[in-house]
Design a protein around this motif. Structure first.
Motif, PDB file in Angstrom:
ATOM      1  N   ARG A 249       0.964  -1.244   0.028  1.00  0.00           N
ATOM      2  CA  ARG A 249      -0.153   0.165   0.023  1.00  0.00           C
ATOM      3  C   ARG A 249       1.102   1.360  -0.062  1.00  0.00           C
ATOM      4  O   ARG A 249       0.701   2.244  -0.954  1.00  0.00           O
ATOM      5  CB  ARG A 249      -0.859   0.091   1.357  1.00  0.00           C
ATOM      6  CG  ARG A 249      -2.317  -0.750   1.209  1.00  0.00           C
ATOM      7  CD  ARG A 249      -3.047   0.275   0.315  1.00  0.00           C
ATOM      8  NE  ARG A 249      -4.038  -0.255  -0.706  1.00  0.00           N
ATOM      9  CZ  ARG A 249      -4.971  -0.986  -0.272  1.00  0.00           C
ATOM     10  NH1 ARG A 249      -5.335  -1.291   0.847  1.00  0.00           N
ATOM     11  NH2 ARG A 249      -5.545  -1.661  -1.471  1.00  0.00           N
ATOM     12  N   ILE A 250       1.973   1.137   0.706  1.00  0.00           N
ATOM     13  CA  ILE A 250       2.882   2.266   0.712  1.00  0.00           C
ATOM     14  C   ILE A 250       3.493   2.540  -0.603  1.00  0.00           C
ATOM     15  O   ILE A 250       3.754   3.693  -0.970  1.00  0.00           O
ATOM     16  CB  ILE A 250       3.815   2.373   1.961  1.00  0.00           C
ATOM     17  CG1 ILE A 250       3.240   2.105   3.281  1.00  0.00           C
ATOM     18  CG2 ILE A 250       4.948   3.258   2.201  1.00  0.00           C
ATOM     19  CD1 ILE A 250       4.026   1.777   4.648  1.00  0.00           C
TER      20      ILE A 250
ATOM     21  N   GLU B 270       2.509   1.551  -3.332  1.00  0.00           N
ATOM     22  CA  GLU B 270       1.259   2.013  -4.347  1.00  0.00           C
ATOM     23  C   GLU B 270       1.286   3.507  -4.158  1.00  0.00           C
ATOM     24  O   GLU B 270       1.334   4.486  -5.075  1.00  0.00           O
ATOM     25  CB  GLU B 270       0.185   1.199  -4.018  1.00  0.00           C
ATOM     26  CG  GLU B 270      -0.727   1.106  -5.307  1.00  0.00           C
ATOM     27  CD  GLU B 270      -1.912   0.130  -4.583  1.00  0.00           C
ATOM     28  OE1 GLU B 270      -2.792   0.674  -4.006  1.00  0.00           O
ATOM     29  OE2 GLU B 270      -1.478  -1.265  -4.711  1.00  0.00           O
ATOM     30  N   ALA B 271       1.153   3.926  -2.901  1.00  0.00           N
ATOM     31  CA  ALA B 271       0.992   5.420  -2.676  1.00  0.00           C
ATOM     32  C   ALA B 271       2.137   6.157  -3.150  1.00  0.00           C
ATOM     33  O   ALA B 271       1.976   7.110  -3.901  1.00  0.00           O
ATOM     34  CB  ALA B 271       0.808   5.923  -0.978  1.00  0.00           C
TER      35      ALA B 271
ATOM     36  N   GLN C 173       3.737   5.460  -5.631  1.00  0.00           N
ATOM     37  CA  GLN C 173       3.949   5.332  -7.130  1.00  0.00           C
ATOM     38  C   GLN C 173       2.931   5.949  -7.834  1.00  0.00           C
ATOM     39  O   GLN C 173       2.914   6.580  -8.988  1.00  0.00           O
ATOM     40  CB  GLN C 173       3.895   3.862  -7.580  1.00  0.00           C
ATOM     41  CG  GLN C 173       5.451   3.311  -7.756  1.00  0.00           C
ATOM     42  CD  GLN C 173       5.264   1.831  -8.211  1.00  0.00           C
ATOM     43  OE1 GLN C 173       4.034   1.010  -7.937  1.00  0.00           O
ATOM     44  NE2 GLN C 173       6.111   1.356  -9.113  1.00  0.00           N
ATOM     45  N   THR C 174       1.850   6.312  -6.844  1.00  0.00           N
ATOM     46  CA  THR C 174       0.591   7.108  -7.296  1.00  0.00           C
ATOM     47  C   THR C 174       0.955   8.531  -7.428  1.00  0.00           C
ATOM     48  O   THR C 174       0.418   9.385  -8.430  1.00  0.00           O
ATOM     49  CB  THR C 174      -0.751   6.545  -6.548  1.00  0.00           C
ATOM     50  OG1 THR C 174      -0.614   5.155  -6.519  1.00  0.00           O
ATOM     51  CG2 THR C 174      -1.994   7.436  -7.196  1.00  0.00           C
ATOM     52  N   LEU C 175       1.574   8.718  -6.348  1.00  0.00           N
ATOM     53  CA  LEU C 175       1.859  10.381  -6.540  1.00  0.00           C
ATOM     54  C   LEU C 175       3.022  10.616  -7.446  1.00  0.00           C
ATOM     55  O   LEU C 175       4.057   9.961  -7.532  1.00  0.00           O
ATOM     56  CB  LEU C 175       2.469  10.613  -5.036  1.00  0.00           C
ATOM     57  CG  LEU C 175       2.787  12.127  -4.772  1.00  0.00           C
ATOM     58  CD1 LEU C 175       1.353  12.815  -4.798  1.00  0.00           C
ATOM     59  CD2 LEU C 175       3.433  12.098  -3.299  1.00  0.00           C
ATOM     60  N   PRO C 176       2.867  11.383  -8.429  1.00  0.00           N
ATOM     61  CA  PRO C 176       3.873  11.751  -9.185  1.00  0.00           C
ATOM     62  C   PRO C 176       5.140  12.079  -8.746  1.00  0.00           C
ATOM     63  O   PRO C 176       5.254  13.029  -7.855  1.00  0.00           O
ATOM     64  CB  PRO C 176       3.156  13.028 -10.059  1.00  0.00           C
ATOM     65  CG  PRO C 176       1.735  12.894 -10.100  1.00  0.00           C
ATOM     66  CD  PRO C 176       1.581  12.335  -8.692  1.00  0.00           C
ATOM     67  N   ASN C 177       6.270  11.506  -9.238  1.00  0.00           N
ATOM     68  CA  ASN C 177       7.209  11.568  -8.428  1.00  0.00           C
ATOM     69  C   ASN C 177       8.048  12.771  -8.415  1.00  0.00           C
ATOM     70  O   ASN C 177       8.664  13.184  -7.246  1.00  0.00           O
ATOM     71  CB  ASN C 177       8.327  10.185  -8.728  1.00  0.00           C
ATOM     72  CG  ASN C 177       8.602  10.282 -10.244  1.00  0.00           C
ATOM     73  OD1 ASN C 177       8.112  11.323 -11.056  1.00  0.00           O
ATOM     74  ND2 ASN C 177       9.656   9.584 -10.772  1.00  0.00           N
TER      75      ASN C 177
END
Lengths: 277, 537, 325
Positions: A113-114, A116-117, A119-123
């Motif tokens: 989950r972490i 994923e979080a 990866q979901t946030l544009p780096n």
């Protein structure tokens, strides 16, 4: 092992990559010999064109600093940031991936989950936030680049661990009464590492690019001679003195190219069955 | 009541000007007949949060809001106050009551009449409460009385020098429509701020965030036959190099307030299609600073501050980096301020590396290992190409005398917080903006007792009672001659003590298409209403 | 209908991730030096302490951090993204205004990268180890190594400044005030360079994957058989090879969606495009917490959406995979 080395040197692309990388490394090492003065010191009149003054082979930038000296010292910074950030990203990634892959279950769920979080946030947005919060010193920038780059190695490690954890040698270790941590670090990790190390070249290439993008937005450390800083500075004189931006851009391009070629060469050498790719 | 000499002259000048339908006596192209029509495209570099100049004093707002809304007074070609929404003014001898007679027959863009109630509302609710610098200027304003629709009487608790008020009002005297704001619970959130309504020559049409703003001719403008232009379009172009390219392509006609890079500005100044000049920006002078933090024991030593000043070759920097549009500064009051400039005969610190080294040795900071005496952290403000070049030059220069400098880069918010609130700096550098009168935004850099966190004020942990007294006396002195003398003393003291060094003087540079007429004809032209601006075919 | 319920479930599963991100960024920004009022003061070019105090109260910055976070989350649950302190408008409005250029840019870049990656990959694989392959592969590596902002700048130098073929920046030409078809062409012209700039690195990646997949598939038995049967080669390629090679490419789109949004920060800044990326940069610099969190929220939703679409596509492309119900 010798086979792998031989295979590596059979590929012209890999050899070219290695040579390029060596050139960059030599530049980084010899920078303070060839240019004993501070590369950020005022060297002469600003904006001297390349090859027009023998004292400044690549000309001077808009702050009157020697571009060639900055390219040499910039090699240090790029290798440093690329190297250290990659180590940070790989260490975090391997740890998280290893635990997630080894234990599975809720540990896996939480850790993924972490991941994923992240990866979901544009780096790059996360990178901007980190730099705005913690400031733009070379240390914080390097750490920040490392922090935004770990999810991919984590996923890779997890996948490796998941396939390795049920193998016989692990089962054997378990029946021998080895502790989890011994199994993870001593048994599975060495086997899971090669693909991660190959992938590290990708992380390194991306780290160098990320730092230069940050420098271009004037959010990197101004106290070091970095290629990205020079490109950002050159933006103000782009119309006429385009070489201020062009020269360091080529340096970044060649370095990233070298790192990618070496990575690809390693990949082919270590995984011969995929050679044809 | 006695009228001040200057007031009478300007009042006369104003009526004469209106009679001639030319508010500006210095018309460069008087032989040509003004042409109606045309679209004027303006480079807009940094978008603001809102557009109402009654609640935000900054060039980024004036460049747009200043065409739509109008102030009580503006500056004429000679830099003297000239009436806009006010026709005349007078002050009582004690300086505590100032009366403005307002222009008749002026209407807001929505058709409602402009009256003294608007002035009262704006002064009490916007200038005094919200407007930056306005709240300091109007600190002792107690009330605005409105005996009739054309009279506004300003009541002050302490004497307000009429000259100071009139020089401040072109920037800090924009009027907003009471009927659009009185019912809103919060003036800052009022949607009118983003779609301003004024009395000016141009009416707001549309604001597309991140792209453009459009205003069109106000057919009911109170000056007859004005304005000439059909439309003004402000184009948001954040990249300065891209803005230069658009100027050359003819997509933009005007880049105000040093909006282009130094290199592009120099290049376009050689191009006949453009006029590149500081003219029309005399009211927007600024100086580059070095601010010293006295919490560092080294910097609290006057010899060190002077040594730092002597170690930097300012003329070299100006010549090689800034070019023609900057000049050597001589202190906090720039030379363009004809009313207050005390001349260059105050303590100065010319480049002298030997002297710098001698002063540092004398102060007891001898070079240690590797030739380092002590190191400093320098925080440059993140606006302006010149600031970052200047910061680099400071770093390079001080390195030569054994003071390694680390540049700490921040964005705007971070910079203000670290310097003016956290005081986490040794040196900082940015712009000091001079606003026509030292009492508006200059003396706060030196007066002690500034609240912590107030940007661009004395946060250096430095206090000098003599200077404090001069500053206070000058702020309420109503005799212009005595005021000038007090400010001369102030500059001399400030340059002696050197809590802030202001060695470079700059005026904003305008780059404008040569087809524009009647431009740059007042000291704050970029901010003014452009009612007489026209484009030749 | 099935798709909708699937989408709903997918979104529900992502909610914890979303909250994790938002809370993380919120807390992180509390450590930032300076707040939105400092940033505003910087923009105004001056102000006094009383003004600053008033403004802090106005933006609710005088509350404690847990209170502010609580307020934010409570509003979020009611689907209210809050008020933007820079723009003086609801965050949702600001983001909606800025979304089209970014979506357009991303779609264009992806299509460009996808299409040309496919084309070049096929050409390279067909002539494996001959000169077209070498050339294309080398180009791919160079594209991969090129810093996008630098490529953008150099493209401006060449195409906008020297050749004057294309506009140097902006989303459309306002002076012209065109409508309909003219406007479409105008916007398209403005987007050519940004699309190339953003798409370059993805083009490099896709072309590598395409080439590799092609090579793998071309060696599979059924393709050999098809060839041996004397079937038209183009048809073989289209029918079997593409279908199989597309799988990894589609997967990658899902993985890269976030990276692409990040990349648009830089590209939009180079070309002064009024998009989400530049908004993100501005809101970080201006400490506009609500707007930044809004962007994070929307871009996370975008990434989740793209991944969902990728899964659907995946199921279409490969009948063996059932969209897990």
């Amino acid at each position: 092992m010798m086979d792998a080395v031989k295979r590596y040197f059979r590929s012209p692309a890999a050899v070219v990559g290695l040579l390029l990388l060596l050139v960059v490394i030599v530049m980084a090492i010899t920078a303070s010999w060839i240019y004993p003065r501070d590369p950020l010191a005022l060297a002469g009149r600003p904006l001297i064109w390349p090859f027009s003054n023998p004292r400044f082979l690549l000309g001077t930038d808009n702050s009157g600093r020697d571009i060639a000296a900055q390219i040499f010292y910039g090699a240090r910074i790029s290798l440093l940031i690329g190297g250290v950030a990659t180590v940070i990203a790989v260490v975090i990634g391997v740890l998280i991936g290893a635990f997630a892959g080894y234990y599975g279950g809720w540990v896996d769920t939480v850790l993924m989950r972490i991941t994923e979080a992240f990866q979901t946030l544009p780096n790059f947005v996360l990178l901007l936030v980190l730099v705005a919060v913690f400031g733009s010193t070379i240390t914080t920038v390097t750490i920040a680049v490392g922090i935004v780059s770990w999810p991919a190695p984590a996923r890779l490690t997890r996948a490796e661990f998941m396939s390795l954890r049920s193998r016989e040698f692990v089962q054997a270790g378990r029946t021998l009464g080895m502790k989890d941590i011994q199994l993870i670090l001593g048994e599975i990790l060495p086997n899971a590492l090669p693909p991660v190390i190959v992938y590290a070249s990708v992380v390194m290439a991306l780290s160098i690019l990320l730092e230069s993008a940050l420098a271009f937005l004037r959010l990197s450390d101004p106290n070091v001679a970095s290629w990205g800083n020079l490109i950002g500075l050159g933006r103000d004189v782009l119309r006429v003195q385009w070489y201020v931006s062009a020269i360091p851009g080529i340096a970044i391009l060649l370095t990233v190219l070298a790192v990618s070629l070496v990575g690809q060469g390693l990949n082919d050498a270590l995984n011969p069955r995929l050679k044809s790719r | 009541m006695t009228r001040l000499e200057m007031t009478r002259r300007t009042a006369l000048l104003t009526s004469a000007a209106i009679a001639a339908n030319v508010a500006n006596p210095l018309r460069a192209f008087a032989q040509e007949t003004p042409r109606k029509g045309g679209v004027f495209n303006v480079h807009y570099g940094a978008e603001q949060r809102q557009l109402n100049p009654s609640i935000q004093a900054s060039t980024g707002v004036y460049i747009i809001g200043g065409k739509i809304q109008e102030a009580l007074v503006d500056l004429d070609a000679n830099g003297q106050p000239v009436g806009v929404l006010a026709e005349s003014w007078e002050s009582t001898p004690d300086g505590k009551t100032i009366t403005f007679k307002l222009r008749k027959g002026v209407t807001w863009h929505d058709g409602k009449p402009f009256t003294s109630a608007d002035v009262q509302f704006t002064a009490m609710n916007m200038w005094k409460k919200i407007l930056n610098y306005g709240s300091t200027l109007q600190l002792f304003l107690t009330a605005v009385e409105t005996p009739d629709a054309q009279t506004a009487i300003f009541k002050y608790e302490r004497p307000m020098p009429l000259g100071l008020l009139l020089r401040a009002l072109p920037d800090l005297g924009y009027i907003s429509a009471k009927h659009l704001y009185e019912s809103s619970s919060d003036i800052r959130q009022n949607p009118t701020n983003l779609a301003p309504v004024g009395t000016g020559p141009f009416k707001f049409v549309k604001y597309e965030r991140g792209q453009y703003i459009i205003a069109e001719r106000n057919e009911n403008y109170w000056r007859p036959n004005a304005p000439y232009l059909d439309r003004i379009v402000w184009k948001v172009v954040t990249d300065r190099a891209a803005a230069a390219a658009q100027m050359e392509a003819g997509d933009i006609q005007y880049s105000p307030f040093t909006g282009l890079t130094i290199s592009d500005t120099a290049r376009l100044s050689k191009d006949k299609r453009f006029i590149v000049s500081t003219k029309g920006n005399e009211g927007n002078a600024r100086t580059n600073t070095i601010e010293f933090n006295f919490r560092r024991k080294e910097l609290a030593d006057i010899r060190v501050r002077r040594a730092i000043a002597h170690a930097i070759n300012v003329p070299f920097f100006i010549e090689n980096f800034l070019g023609d549009f900057a000049k050597l500064g001589t202190g906090p009051i720039p030379s363009v301020s004809t009313d207050f400039y005390p001349g260059p005969d105050t303590p100065q610190y010319p480049y002298d590396k030997k002297k710098a080294i001698a002063l540092l040795d004398e102060a007891g900071f001898k070079p240690g290992a590797g030739g380092t005496r002590f190191s400093l952290r320098l925080l440059p403000a993140p606006w302006g190409e010149d600031i970052s070049l200047w910061a680099t030059f400071i770093q390079q220069s001080l390195g030569e005398v054994g003071i390694p400098v680390e540049i700490v880069r921040n964005d705007g918010g971070g910079f203000l917080k670290q310097v003016y609130d956290d005081h986490a700096f040794d040196l900082s550098t940015g712009w000091h903006q001079y606003r026509n009168d030292p009492a508006v935004s200059t003396t706060v850099w030196y007066r002690s007792g500034q609240p912590k966190g107030a940007p661009w004020t004395n946060q250096w942990d430095w206090k000098n009672e003599a200077i404090d007294k001069v500053i206070d006396d000058a702020a309420t002195e109503i005799d212009p001659v005595k005021r000038k003398a007090l400010y001369a003393t102030f500059v001399k003291e400030a340059n002696t003590e050197l809590p802030v060094w202001m060695p470079i003087e700059q005026i904003f540079v305008t780059v404008i298409n040569a087809k524009a007429r009647n431009h740059s004809n007042t000291p704050r032209w970029g901010s003014s209403s452009w009612h007489d601006l026209w484009l030749s075919a | 209908m099935r798709i909708l319920s699937l989408a709903g479930r997918r979104l529900a599963a992502s909610i914890p991730t979303l909250f994790l991100i938002l809370i993380g960024v919120f807390l992180l920004l509390q450590f930032a030096p300076g707040d939105t009022v400092d940033a505003m003061m910087a923009q105004m070019g001056g102000g006094d302490a009383a003004t600053a105090r008033e403004l802090r109260k106005f933006y609710g910055l005088d509350l404690s951090i847990p209170m502010q976070l609580g307020n934010y989350l409570w509003r979020l649950i009611r689907l209210d993204l809050g008020f933007s302190s820079i723009y003086g408008k609801p965050v949702a409005t600001v983001i909606l205004e800025r979304l089209p250029p970014t979506i357009l840019l991303m779609t264009a870049s992806l299509s460009f990268a996808f299409f040309f990656g496919l084309l070049l990959g096929v050409i390279a694989a067909r002539g494996v180890n001959k000169w077209p392959d070498t050339l294309i592969s080398t180009l791919g590596l160079v594209f991969y190594a090129t810093p996008s902002f630098w490529f953008g700048l150099m493209a401006i130098v060449v195409f906008s400044i020297y050749l004057q073929w294309l506009p140097a920046g902006g989303f459309e030409d306002i002076g012209a005030a065109q409508t309909g078809f003219g406007r479409t062409i105008d916007i398209a012209l403005h987007l050519i360079l940004p699309t190339l700039t953003l798409g370059l690195i993805f083009l490099a990646i896709y072309l590598r994957i395409m080439r590799a997949s092609m090579l793998e598939v071309l060696n599979l038995d059924f393709v050999r058989t098809a060839r041996a049967k004397g079937l038209d080669e183009t048809r073989v390629v289209v029918k079997h090879v593409l279908r199989n090679a597309l799988l990894p490419m589609v997967t990658l789109i899902g993985l890269q969606a976030g990276t692409m949004l990040g990349g648009s920060v830089v590209v939009e800044s180079v070309f002064s495009l009024p998009g989400l990326g530049r908004l993100a940069y501005e809101s970080v610099v201006q400490r506009d917490l609500n707007t930044l969190l809004g962007i994070v929220f929307v871009s996370a939703l975008l990434v989740i959406l793209v991944n969902f679409l990728v899964d659907l596509l995946y199921a279409r492309l490969d009948p063996r995979i059932q969209a897990e119900a």
